[in-house]
Design a protein around this motif. Structure first.
Motif, mmCIF file in Angstrom:
data_model
loop_
_atom_site.group_PDB
_atom_site.id
_atom_site.type_symbol
_atom_site.label_atom_id
_atom_site.label_comp_id
_atom_site.label_asym_id
_atom_site.label_seq_id
_atom_site.Cartn_x
_atom_site.Cartn_y
_atom_site.Cartn_z
ATOM 1 N N VAL A 287 -3.222 51.696 -6.418
ATOM 2 C CA VAL A 287 -2.943 52.445 -5.191
ATOM 3 C C VAL A 287 -1.443 52.467 -4.930
ATOM 4 C CG1 VAL A 287 -3.245 52.485 -2.693
ATOM 5 C CG2 VAL A 287 -5.180 51.959 -4.174
ATOM 6 N N LEU A 288 -0.805 51.313 -5.076
ATOM 7 C CA LEU A 288 0.649 51.242 -4.878
ATOM 8 C C LEU A 288 1.360 52.226 -5.807
ATOM 9 C CD1 LEU A 288 1.212 47.385 -4.553
ATOM 10 C CD2 LEU A 288 1.544 49.098 -2.776
ATOM 11 N N ARG A 289 0.935 52.219 -7.066
ATOM 12 C CA ARG A 289 1.567 53.120 -8.034
ATOM 13 C C ARG A 289 1.283 54.572 -7.654
ATOM 14 N NH1 ARG A 289 4.414 53.561 -10.817
ATOM 15 N NH2 ARG A 289 3.806 53.754 -12.979
ATOM 16 N N ALA A 290 0.049 54.863 -7.188
ATOM 17 C CA ALA A 290 -0.316 56.230 -6.827
ATOM 18 C C ALA A 290 0.543 56.744 -5.678
ATOM 19 C CB ALA A 290 -1.801 56.304 -6.458
ATOM 20 N N VAL A 291 0.804 55.885 -4.685
ATOM 21 C CA VAL A 291 1.577 56.359 -3.543
ATOM 22 C C VAL A 291 3.079 56.330 -3.823
ATOM 23 C CG1 VAL A 291 -0.210 55.658 -1.921
ATOM 24 C CG2 VAL A 291 1.727 54.136 -2.354
ATOM 25 N N GLY A 292 3.454 56.071 -5.063
ATOM 26 C CA GLY A 292 4.857 56.261 -5.442
ATOM 27 C C GLY A 292 5.693 55.007 -5.537
ATOM 28 N N ILE A 293 5.051 53.821 -5.543
ATOM 29 C CA ILE A 293 5.825 52.599 -5.765
ATOM 30 C C ILE A 293 6.182 52.531 -7.245
ATOM 31 C CG2 ILE A 293 5.855 50.089 -5.500
ATOM 32 C CD1 ILE A 293 5.558 51.718 -2.869
ATOM 33 N N ARG A 294 7.456 52.285 -7.519
ATOM 34 C CA ARG A 294 7.945 52.334 -8.902
ATOM 35 C C ARG A 294 7.478 51.120 -9.696
ATOM 36 N NH1 ARG A 294 12.897 53.486 -5.786
ATOM 37 N NH2 ARG A 294 13.143 55.735 -5.762
ATOM 38 N N ARG A 295 7.512 51.286 -11.026
ATOM 39 C CA ARG A 295 7.091 50.178 -11.896
ATOM 40 C C ARG A 295 7.963 48.949 -11.685
ATOM 41 N NH1 ARG A 295 6.518 52.586 -17.832
ATOM 42 N NH2 ARG A 295 8.566 53.382 -17.317
ATOM 43 N N GLU A 297 9.437 48.063 -9.069
ATOM 44 C CA GLU A 297 9.161 47.438 -7.776
ATOM 45 C C GLU A 297 7.918 46.545 -7.854
ATOM 46 O OE1 GLU A 297 11.331 51.012 -5.266
ATOM 47 O OE2 GLU A 297 9.201 51.145 -5.675
ATOM 48 N N MET A 301 7.840 42.493 -7.428
ATOM 49 C CA MET A 301 6.921 41.875 -6.470
ATOM 50 C C MET A 301 6.166 40.715 -7.123
ATOM 51 S SD MET A 301 3.778 43.674 -4.416
ATOM 52 C CE MET A 301 2.535 43.624 -5.690
ATOM 53 N N PRO A 375 -1.685 54.278 -13.715
ATOM 54 C CA PRO A 375 -2.300 54.300 -12.388
ATOM 55 C C PRO A 375 -3.752 54.776 -12.392
ATOM 56 C CG PRO A 375 -0.324 55.707 -12.468
ATOM 57 C CD PRO A 375 -0.370 54.936 -13.728
#
Ligand SMILES: Nc1ncnc2c1ncn2[C@@H]1O[C@H](COP(=O)(O)OP(=O)(O)OP(=O)(O)O)[C@@H](O)[C@H]1O
Ligand SMILES: [Mg+2]
Lengths: 381, 221
Positions: A287-295, A297, A301, A375
């Motif tokens: 979900v994070l990747r889908a909403v545009g969080i970069r690899r 990032e 994390m 993703p």
């Protein structure tokens, strides 16, 4: 600024902190693994330091001394006055203490006889520690007596003792030193008291440190003993000290090696925990990747999560190690506060640093794996 | 110009020996301000198509365009940037992060972008979907419908051009589904975005501007 405000500036750190809070039991167990690893590495290192310090203390001042006695090729049955003068010139600024030795019996008040060694020398304060009374730099009159003998004979300061028909007033009680030390059943007299002996039995040179002792010993060998002749027998303990030192280094390495193994085990535990928690959160990371969080990032994390485990576990481990270290130093050297000296503090830092680095390394693979999960695949769960 | 366009798109999956063709030469487009609904039986390729439109996946053959720009051969990192700035997602299972509050969940897509503070917009969006009094609640303190509204607010935080919804009402009862659809319709007009949703739910049809029927990987007009 509060901690949360500060964390908010680093989103990866903030998310990592919250993620660790989600499964407290698992987080606590992972940290416990690190705590144990750090305690193992730090306390074994500290044990090495404690043993080394105690070993050096036991060898004591011996390593800073050179002992000279007449060798098998000596023309005389002892060290002559001329040789002492020569020795003084070779020794330079080191303290040279020529001694004569004998033995005698002293009588207790109820008539029992006590056997004591007799030492005749001038620089009493260089060779003895006195627990009561005075310790003259130059012993010209009077006597020093070892504590134990004084008790046995029920003698007090100022009482006379007899040697060779002469009476000497007791000026101080000599403390018995550990190791090869002096002061056991011993009567110390001015060198003039033993004037019936023509030669000195031994000469002790007290140097600044072990290195100087070795130098002086070498110079004396060159000065007095030509070829295979041994006019004077020269002994220094500097070599012994070096042997002890290198043995201790080996022991330390072995102890640290054992400690590192437990930290490696802890790292594997972190690797396992991080891998499990990323696999569990696969959909969420999708979900994070889908909403545009970069690899990158995502990677940061999860690395931050592992680093937190390392920092907190490492800190807890260092604290626990202080406790263990206090006990070790108390048992080995009787001085628990030595834990706060740099040689042992070093191992706390080492354990802490090792924990943080090992945790980050263990976090690397799970972080990389989670960040590079496509993703779509991750969202399918 | 279409905000998103698939032309002549084929998607094949290899399943061991078997080759599955999930999409067979599909053409699709969506415009700003319209709600397109993709309907079709299970396994017909709806999710597959939505993933291509959302740049979560790349086609085996054919072209994907965003605002006329060909993004078919973009790298994963470039696709991530496009998703971040232009596409919002709403999932059937909501997919909110359990340790974050409603406001933080909405801020999530912009969280790593520390150059701007999105808190005001997040609160504004939550108020617009009727959750002004639930800002600091965590997902487990919210009902399914409320969670889906948080997800809608999250999808809109970065002012996207497209909002994609895979069965947005699939986990909700009829009445709640209806309020979600009312919400989406209103936001579509307010924000002038394209909404592409996928469903089994015939109810969605009433809210759609256009319906696309997908059967066995082929679009039927
Ligand atoms: N990653 C994949 N690997 C192999 N086959 C896949 C994969 N994803 C989808 N498929 C296949 O592609 C076809 C279309 O799947 P898709 O998920 O798009 O259907 P759908 O229309 O969304 O169905 P539903 O309404 O049940 O969600 C199915 O036959 C499915 O098995
Ligand atoms: Mg589907």
């Amino acid at each position: 600024m509060s901690i949360t405000e500060l964390l908010w500036r680093f989103p990866s750190v903030q998310m990592a902190w919250r993620n660790l809070g989600r499964n407290r039991v698992r987080t606590a167990l992972a940290m416990l693994g690190i705590v144990i690893g750090v305690v193992a590495i730090a306390s074994l290192g500290i044990a090495g330091v404690a043993i080394q310090q105690q070993a050096t203390a036991n060898l004591g001042s011996l390593t800073d001394e050179v002992m000279i006695s007449a060798g098998p090729d000596s023309p005389e049955d002892g060290i002559t006055e001329e040789q002492v003068t020569d020795i003084r010139s070779v020794a330079g600024d080191a303290t040279v203490v020529p001694e004569k030795t004998n033995h005698t019996t002293l009588e207790t008040r109820d008539g029992r006889e006590v056997f004591v060694g007799v030492t005749g020398l001038t620089q009493a304060s260089a060779m003895y520690t006195v627990s009561e009374g005075e310790n003259p730099d130059r012993l010209q009159s009077g006597a020093l007596l070892s504590n134990s003998t004084a008790q046995q004979l029920d003698l007090e300061l100022g009482d006379p003792v007899e040697y060779d028909g002469q009476l000497y007033r007791i000026r101080g009680f000599v403390e018995s030193q550990g190791g090869f030390g002096r002061g056991g059943r011993e009567l110390v007299l001015p060198v003039s008291a033993l004037s019936e002996q023509e030669y000195y039995g031994s000469v002790t040179i007290i140097t600044e440190d072990g290195d100087q002792a070795q130098e002086v010993a070498n110079a004396l060998e060159a000065r007095f003993n030509e070829g295979d002749d041994e006019v004077l027998s020269v002994t220094s303990f500097a070599a012994a000290r070096e042997n002890v030192g290198s043995f201790m280094n080996t022991l330390n390495l072995a102890l640290l090696g054992i400690g590192s193994i437990s930290l490696v085990v802890a790292s594997v535990a972190i690797l396992n925990v991080m891998l499990m928690s990323t696999i569990e959160r696969r959909g969420e990371i999708g979900v994070l990747r889908a909403v545009g969080i970069r690899r990158g990032e995502i990677l940061r994390m999860i690395l931050a999560e592992a680093t937190f485990l390392g920092i907190i576990g490492g800190f807890g481990g260092a604290l626990a190690s202080v406790g263990v270290g206090l006990v070790i130093f108390q048992l080995v050297t009787n001085d628990p506060m030595l834990i706060f000296s740099w040689p042992s503090l070093r191992y706390l830092l080492l354990g802490f640093g090792f924990a943080v680095v090992a945790s980050m390394l263990s976090g690397l693979y799970p972080a990389w794996k989670a960040a590079n999960d496509p993703p779509v695949e991750a969202l399918r769960g | 110009m279409s905000v998103v366009e698939l032309s002549d798109v084929v998607k094949r999956y290899r399943n061991g020996q078997e080759l599955i063709e999930a999409l067979k030469r599909v053409d699709f487009h969506a415009e700003r301000g319209e709600m397109v609904t993709v309907i079709g039986p299970s396994g017909s390729g709806k999710s597959t198509m939505l993933n291509l439109v959302g740049l979560l996946d790349t086609p085996t053959e054919g072209t994907v365009r965003l605002d006329g720009q060909d993004v078919t051969d973009f790298s994963e990192d470039e696709l991530t940037e496009e998703r971040r700035s232009g596409i919002g997602f709403v999932f059937q299972a909501f997919h909110l992060l359990p340790m974050l509050t409603a406001t933080e969940n909405v801020e999530l897509p912009s969280m790593w972008d520390t150059s701007r503070d999105r808190r005001d917009r997040a609160i504004d969006l939550l108020q617009r979907v009727g959750l002004g009094d639930r800002l600091d609640h965590t997902p487990n303190q919210l009902s399914g419908g409320q969670q889906q509204r948080v997800a809608i607010a999250r999808a809109l935080i970065n002012e996207p051009d497209i909002l994609l919804a895979d069965e947005p009402t699939g986990n909700l009862d009829q009445d709640t589904g209806r309020t979600i659809l009312d919400e989406l319709t209103r936001l579509k007009e307010d924000e002038n975005i394209a909404i592409v949703s996928v469903t089994h739910d015939e109810q969605l049809v009433d809210y759609s501007d256009r319906i696309v029927r997908l059967v066995d990987g082929v679009i039927e007009q």
